[in-house]
Design a protein around this motif. Structure first.
Motif, PDB file in Angstrom:
ATOM      1  N   SER A 129     -17.774 -11.912 -32.455  1.00 47.67           N
ATOM      2  CA  SER A 129     -16.205 -11.992 -33.121  1.00 47.67           C
ATOM      3  C   SER A 129     -16.149 -10.583 -34.047  1.00 47.67           C
ATOM      4  CB  SER A 129     -15.692 -12.918 -33.764  1.00 47.67           C
ATOM      5  OG  SER A 129     -14.408 -13.051 -34.114  1.00 47.67           O
ATOM      6  N   ARG A 130     -15.616  -9.615 -33.677  1.00 46.83           N
ATOM      7  CA  ARG A 130     -15.698  -8.178 -34.551  1.00 46.83           C
ATOM      8  C   ARG A 130     -14.674  -7.387 -34.354  1.00 46.83           C
ATOM      9  NH1 ARG A 130     -20.418  -4.952 -31.246  1.00 46.83           N
ATOM     10  NH2 ARG A 130     -20.333  -3.780 -33.198  1.00 46.83           N
ATOM     11  N   VAL A 131     -14.880  -6.362 -35.458  1.00 43.30           N
ATOM     12  CA  VAL A 131     -13.835  -5.398 -35.423  1.00 43.30           C
ATOM     13  C   VAL A 131     -14.585  -4.119 -34.911  1.00 43.30           C
ATOM     14  CG1 VAL A 131     -12.656  -3.674 -36.941  1.00 43.30           C
ATOM     15  CG2 VAL A 131     -12.416  -6.125 -37.268  1.00 43.30           C
ATOM     16  N   LEU A 132     -14.184  -3.452 -33.954  1.00 46.31           N
ATOM     17  CA  LEU A 132     -14.758  -2.313 -33.413  1.00 46.31           C
ATOM     18  C   LEU A 132     -13.592  -0.954 -33.496  1.00 46.31           C
ATOM     19  CD1 LEU A 132     -15.534  -4.276 -30.128  1.00 46.31           C
ATOM     20  CD2 LEU A 132     -17.406  -3.065 -31.593  1.00 46.31           C
ATOM     21  N   LEU A 133     -14.325   0.220 -33.259  1.00 45.69           N
ATOM     22  CA  LEU A 133     -13.442   1.202 -33.193  1.00 45.69           C
ATOM     23  C   LEU A 133     -13.522   1.717 -31.706  1.00 45.69           C
ATOM     24  CD1 LEU A 133     -15.158   3.767 -35.696  1.00 45.69           C
ATOM     25  CD2 LEU A 133     -13.271   1.974 -36.233  1.00 45.69           C
ATOM     26  N   GLY A 134     -12.075   1.667 -31.439  1.00 42.04           N
ATOM     27  CA  GLY A 134     -11.423   2.054 -29.909  1.00 42.04           C
ATOM     28  C   GLY A 134     -11.518   3.611 -29.665  1.00 42.04           C
ATOM     29  N   ARG A 135     -11.416   4.055 -28.686  1.00 36.81           N
ATOM     30  CA  ARG A 135     -11.197   5.626 -28.175  1.00 36.81           C
ATOM     31  C   ARG A 135     -10.155   6.207 -28.776  1.00 36.81           C
ATOM     32  NH1 ARG A 135     -13.578   6.131 -22.001  1.00 36.81           N
ATOM     33  NH2 ARG A 135     -16.010   5.116 -22.359  1.00 36.81           N
ATOM     34  N   ALA A 136      -8.866   5.569 -28.854  1.00 39.49           N
ATOM     35  CA  ALA A 136      -7.925   5.974 -29.350  1.00 39.49           C
ATOM     36  C   ALA A 136      -7.666   6.417 -30.717  1.00 39.49           C
ATOM     37  CB  ALA A 136      -6.618   4.956 -28.967  1.00 39.49           C
ATOM     38  N   ALA A 137      -7.184   7.256 -31.145  1.00 40.17           N
ATOM     39  CA  ALA A 137      -7.014   8.048 -32.340  1.00 40.17           C
ATOM     40  C   ALA A 137      -5.567   7.915 -32.967  1.00 40.17           C
ATOM     41  CB  ALA A 137      -7.683   9.300 -32.490  1.00 40.17           C
ATOM     42  N   VAL A 152      -8.425   0.620 -34.205  1.00 40.80           N
ATOM     43  CA  VAL A 152      -9.364  -0.610 -34.196  1.00 40.80           C
ATOM     44  C   VAL A 152      -9.112  -1.331 -32.783  1.00 40.80           C
ATOM     45  CG1 VAL A 152      -9.258  -2.775 -35.089  1.00 40.80           C
ATOM     46  CG2 VAL A 152      -9.525  -1.134 -36.719  1.00 40.80           C
ATOM     47  N   GLU A 153     -10.355  -1.801 -32.403  1.00 38.06           N
ATOM     48  CA  GLU A 153     -10.284  -2.869 -31.501  1.00 38.06           C
ATOM     49  C   GLU A 153     -10.754  -4.234 -32.071  1.00 38.06           C
ATOM     50  OE1 GLU A 153     -12.493  -1.550 -27.922  1.00 38.06           O
ATOM     51  OE2 GLU A 153     -10.840  -0.267 -27.253  1.00 38.06           O
ATOM     52  N   LEU A 154      -9.841  -5.051 -31.929  1.00 39.12           N
ATOM     53  CA  LEU A 154     -10.285  -6.511 -32.525  1.00 39.12           C
ATOM     54  C   LEU A 154     -10.479  -7.439 -31.290  1.00 39.12           C
ATOM     55  CD1 LEU A 154     -10.305  -8.159 -34.920  1.00 39.12           C
ATOM     56  CD2 LEU A 154      -7.938  -8.899 -34.514  1.00 39.12           C
ATOM     57  N   ASP A 155     -12.039  -7.708 -31.556  1.00 43.14           N
ATOM     58  CA  ASP A 155     -12.624  -8.826 -30.429  1.00 43.14           C
ATOM     59  C   ASP A 155     -12.575 -10.095 -31.250  1.00 43.14           C
ATOM     60  OD1 ASP A 155     -13.602  -9.883 -28.316  1.00 43.14           O
ATOM     61  OD2 ASP A 155     -15.415  -8.427 -28.039  1.00 43.14           O
ATOM     62  N   TRP A 156     -11.556 -10.887 -31.408  1.00 38.60           N
ATOM     63  CA  TRP A 156     -11.507 -11.907 -31.999  1.00 38.60           C
ATOM     64  C   TRP A 156     -12.111 -13.186 -30.994  1.00 38.60           C
ATOM     65  CZ3 TRP A 156      -6.824 -15.585 -32.844  1.00 38.60           C
ATOM     66  CH2 TRP A 156      -7.332 -16.746 -33.655  1.00 38.60           C
ATOM     67  N   ARG A 157     -12.942 -13.713 -31.498  1.00 35.44           N
ATOM     68  CA  ARG A 157     -13.761 -14.877 -30.552  1.00 35.44           C
ATOM     69  C   ARG A 157     -13.812 -16.171 -31.005  1.00 35.44           C
ATOM     70  NH1 ARG A 157     -18.156 -12.027 -26.691  1.00 35.44           N
ATOM     71  NH2 ARG A 157     -17.167  -9.997 -26.598  1.00 35.44           N
ATOM     72  N   TYR A 163     -18.665 -10.957 -37.320  1.00 31.88           N
ATOM     73  CA  TYR A 163     -18.401 -12.151 -37.652  1.00 31.88           C
ATOM     74  C   TYR A 163     -16.776 -12.236 -38.357  1.00 31.88           C
ATOM     75  CZ  TYR A 163     -23.349 -12.909 -38.075  1.00 31.88           C
ATOM     76  OH  TYR A 163     -24.396 -12.938 -37.743  1.00 31.88           O
ATOM     77  N   PHE A 164     -15.948 -11.467 -37.565  1.00 37.18           N
ATOM     78  CA  PHE A 164     -14.571 -11.558 -37.968  1.00 37.18           C
ATOM     79  C   PHE A 164     -13.912 -13.009 -37.770  1.00 37.18           C
ATOM     80  CE2 PHE A 164      -9.928 -11.712 -36.509  1.00 37.18           C
ATOM     81  CZ  PHE A 164      -9.600 -11.100 -37.526  1.00 37.18           C
ATOM     82  N   THR A 165     -13.319 -13.398 -38.928  1.00 39.98           N
ATOM     83  CA  THR A 165     -13.016 -14.905 -38.942  1.00 39.98           C
ATOM     84  C   THR A 165     -11.759 -15.027 -39.369  1.00 39.98           C
ATOM     85  OG1 THR A 165     -15.286 -15.523 -39.333  1.00 39.98           O
ATOM     86  CG2 THR A 165     -13.840 -17.154 -39.828  1.00 39.98           C
TER      87      THR A 165
END
Lengths: 533, 167
Positions: A377-385, A393-398, A261-263
């Motif tokens: 629409s969300r905040v995810l963890l990516g592979r990079a450190a 963070v991977e930000l999937d804003w929709r 629910y990233f808004t």
């Protein structure tokens, strides 16, 4: 006192009544409220006293959804958020106003809506919040502000659009304004350059401590009775998702809602208008300075100005979402079409029966539109450190075309009400030229700007910028099936972990969030005081 | 095309009305309508505009405003003396005709009130009419400009008339 984490011995164990992670608006408010109530507080800040590139890089990430951007240029995730004392208030624009009652209501036409608390439940905390953000109290009554400023807001006499007042702090950079209190408060330790890399738990429903690391390689452990996560709408879920002692899905993430629910507030340049009335009517949109009359900041000044917004009744009755609009004065090339062979301002002036329109009698519109909550629409963890080994963070804003259309519809309603009130006419040019560019345009440039970027005025593709208000990623809900924290801002699944900041907003509304998140911090301090006592 | 030389019975001088081009396109078209009807002998027709304005004034929660401009009984008309019209209005009217399916002159004129008796002040009437249209969302967009439907239709009327005479 301020403590450099690197000055502590390796393996140091710190203890306090409350550990607060993040020294931004929410964290500092909470820390000073709790210490005033007599509690021992450890405030943990990733950065130092000023911005530093290595620390700031810890906030870097990738946008994989709608672009993270202003209306003009992309913005990196590590540019949006500031990791040093005062947090993102260090580049806050200072706009303050409360949410609207309709924001708290369930709206059946939206997929997810409503707060589990009422608008009035925040009333007891708004005056204190006003003091923390340095504005003239919690009174936003339009008539009283017109009197106080000696300025008139546009009188639309409309059921659909209304004027309201914004109080602007100048702005209040919490790390600077409250530096001396942070330094001198006896029962407060502010740990600088300390990064929480794990919220430790054995059971998954109780925090046993915090694992901290510095970029200098120090490892520190902190323990408390209560923990508060207050690192912003992106870092809050990042840290929860990264804390996998008990569950690989993260802490408090039983229902897979952490980070969802990233808004944002959708920022739109909507168009231009010509006033068919005295240009003095625009002065209210420019506002005036006022002096704070009492309290902690008595004698200091701030600003106040008027803006327009859709009424709650319209949002409710027309099954739409909120929109606030700022009318800003600007020059406008009178005889130049925005499209090749298109109608010009001069043409419309003739339609209105105005022989000549002074440039100062024109304005442009920009606004913030509410985004409907979207589970994807969300905040995810990516592979990079990052440098501390934490996943970036991977930000999937929709946002959706429906969001875009609702914003456009709202602007059209505003344009209609401006026409109905006899104030003028509005040309909607969504994604129009940047406000700063208007003052430098000559007619030829105006045309070429559009002909070189025709998609800018396409109603389906016009640019949408971020308001840089990251909300709802640990949203407040009545039960754990629809949100992450309960009405006390405590994690549904974790009995001694609370969350501060706009990540707990149940919906985003359209009001800028800082004032409300500070009020929520004051409210949380009251709650924690009861818990700890 | 002949030009009327006497003031219409409603007291509105058509020449003066034409000069109301600076008062707005809708006012101009409303004023022209008055003059035309009087030239035809002051035909007595229903006065839907008067009804519309009365409904506006009486609008309450239980008696909501009308949502549309009322139908009228106007007939085709040509305008001999259109030279005073702001060329910007003509340009906008042509643009509106390109973008929107507004119909021909007959259809456009039929959307305007025909009776002259209630249009003693075309400017005020135009303002009331367009305000009601804005409030009811009865608007048309021309190159992004959000305009009352009557404004757009008025500009289109004048543009079409201008096609028939030298403007």
């Amino acid at each position: 006192m301020l403590i450099e984490a690197d000055s502590l011995d390796r393996g140091t164990h710190l203890a306090a009544d409350v550990c607060i992670i993040g020294a931004g608006a929410a964290g500092i408010t909470l820390a000073l409220e709790l210490t005033a109530a007599g509690h021992e507080v450890l405030l943990i800040e990733s950065g130092g006293r000023a911005e530093e590139i290595p620390t700031q890089d810890l906030a870097a990430g990738t946008s994989i959804g709608n672009p993270s951007t202003t209306l003009d240029s992309p913005v990196r995730l590590d540019q949006m958020r500031l990791r040093y004392l005062g947090g993102t208030t260090n580049h806050w624009a200072g706009f303050c106003r409360p949410l609207s009652p309709v924001d708290f209501e369930v709206r059946d036409h939206l997929a997810v809506s409503g707060w589990p608390i009422a608008f009035t439940d925040l009333d007891p905390y708004m005056a204190r919040a006003a003091e923390w953000v340095r504005i003239s109290g919690a009174d936003f009554d339009l008539d009283r502000w017109q009197q106080r400023l000696g300025l008139q807001a546009l009188d639309l006499n409309s059921e659909r659009v209304e004027s309201f007042v914004y109080q602007l702090t100048f702005p209040t950079k919490f790390g600077e304004v409250y530096r001396s209190e942070l330094t001198s408060t006896e029962n407060l330790r502010v740990l600088l350059h300390a990064n929480v890399v794990n919220i430790a738990t054995q059971t998954g429903n109780h925090v046993s401590g915090l694992d901290l690391r510095t970029l200098g390689g120090k490892q520190i452990h902190a323990e408390a009775t209560a923990y508060v996560l207050a690192t912003g709408g992106i870092e809050n879920p990042r840290l929860l998702l990264s804390s996998t002692d008990h569950d690989p899905a993260g802490l408090g993430n039983t229902n897979d809602l952490v980070g969802r629910y990233f808004t944002e507030h959708l920022q739109v340049y909507a168009g231009f208008g010509v006033l068919d009335t005295d240009p003095a009517g625009m002065v209210g949109f420019q506002g005036a300075d006022v002096t704070i009359e009492g309290g902690r900041h008595a004698g200091s000044t701030h600003h106040a100005k008027f803006a327009l917004g859709l009424t709650d009744a319209h949002v409710r009755d027309e099954a739409t979402t909120g929109l606030e609009i700022q009318l800003l004065t600007g020059t406008y090339p009178l005889g130049v079409p925005l499209q090749q062979d298109g109608a010009t301002l001069t043409d419309v002036a003739g339609l209105l029966g105005r022989e000549g329109i002074e440039p100062r009698a024109t304005f442009y519109l920009q606004g913030l539109a509410e985004q409907e909550l979207n589970r994807d629409s969300r905040v995810l963890l990516g592979r990079a450190a990052d440098a501390l080994g934490m996943r970036r963070v991977e930000l999937d804003w929709r946002y959706s075309q429906a969001d875009r259309q609702r914003a456009l519809d709202g602007f059209r309603v505003a344009a209609e009400e401006i026409g109905a009130a006899g104030l003028g006419r509005v040309q909607l040019v969504p994604g129009g030229v940047h406000a700063d560019a208007i003052d430098h345009l000559v007619p030829g440039e105006f045309i070429s700007l559009y002909s070189s970027n025709p998609s800018a005025i396409n109603e389906e593709t016009f640019p949408i910028g971020m308001g840089f208000h990251h909300m709802c990623t640990t949203r407040m809900s009545a039960d754990a099936s629809t949100g992450v924290v309960n009405t006390d801002c405590r994690m549904h699944d974790v009995d001694n972990l609370w969350v501060g900041g706009s990540s707990v907003f149940s919906t985003g509304g359209v009001a800028t969030p800082t004032y409300t998140l500070v009020a929520l911090a004051v409210r949380l301090a009251e709650h924690l005081d009861e818990v700890l006592s | 095309m002949s030009e009327p030389t006497e003031a219409p019975a409603s007291g509105v001088d058509r020449r003066a009305v034409l000069r109301l081009g600076r008062g707005g396109a809708v006012a101009l078209v409303l004023g022209v309508g008055v003059g035309w009807l009087d030239r035809r002998g002051g035909a007595s027709t229903p006065d839907p505009l008067a009804d519309f304005l009365a409904a506006e004034a009486d609008a309450t929660e239980s008696n909501p405003r009308p949502t549309k401009t009322p139908p009228t009984t106007a007939a085709p008309v040509t305008l001999p003396e259109i030279g005073d019209v702001d060329p910007g209005i003509i340009a906008l009217g042509h643009r509106a005709l390109e973008i929107h399916d507004l119909g021909g002159l007959d259809e456009l004129l039929a959307t305007f009130p025909a009776s002259g008796s209630s249009i003693a002040d075309p400017v005020l009437t135009a303002a009331t009419l367009t305000a009601a249209e804005f409030r009811n969302g009865d608007t048309l967009v021309v190159d992004g400009w959000v305009l009352a439907a009557s404004e757009v239709r008025a500009a289109a009327v004048l543009a079409l008339m201008c096609d028939e005479v030298s403007c």
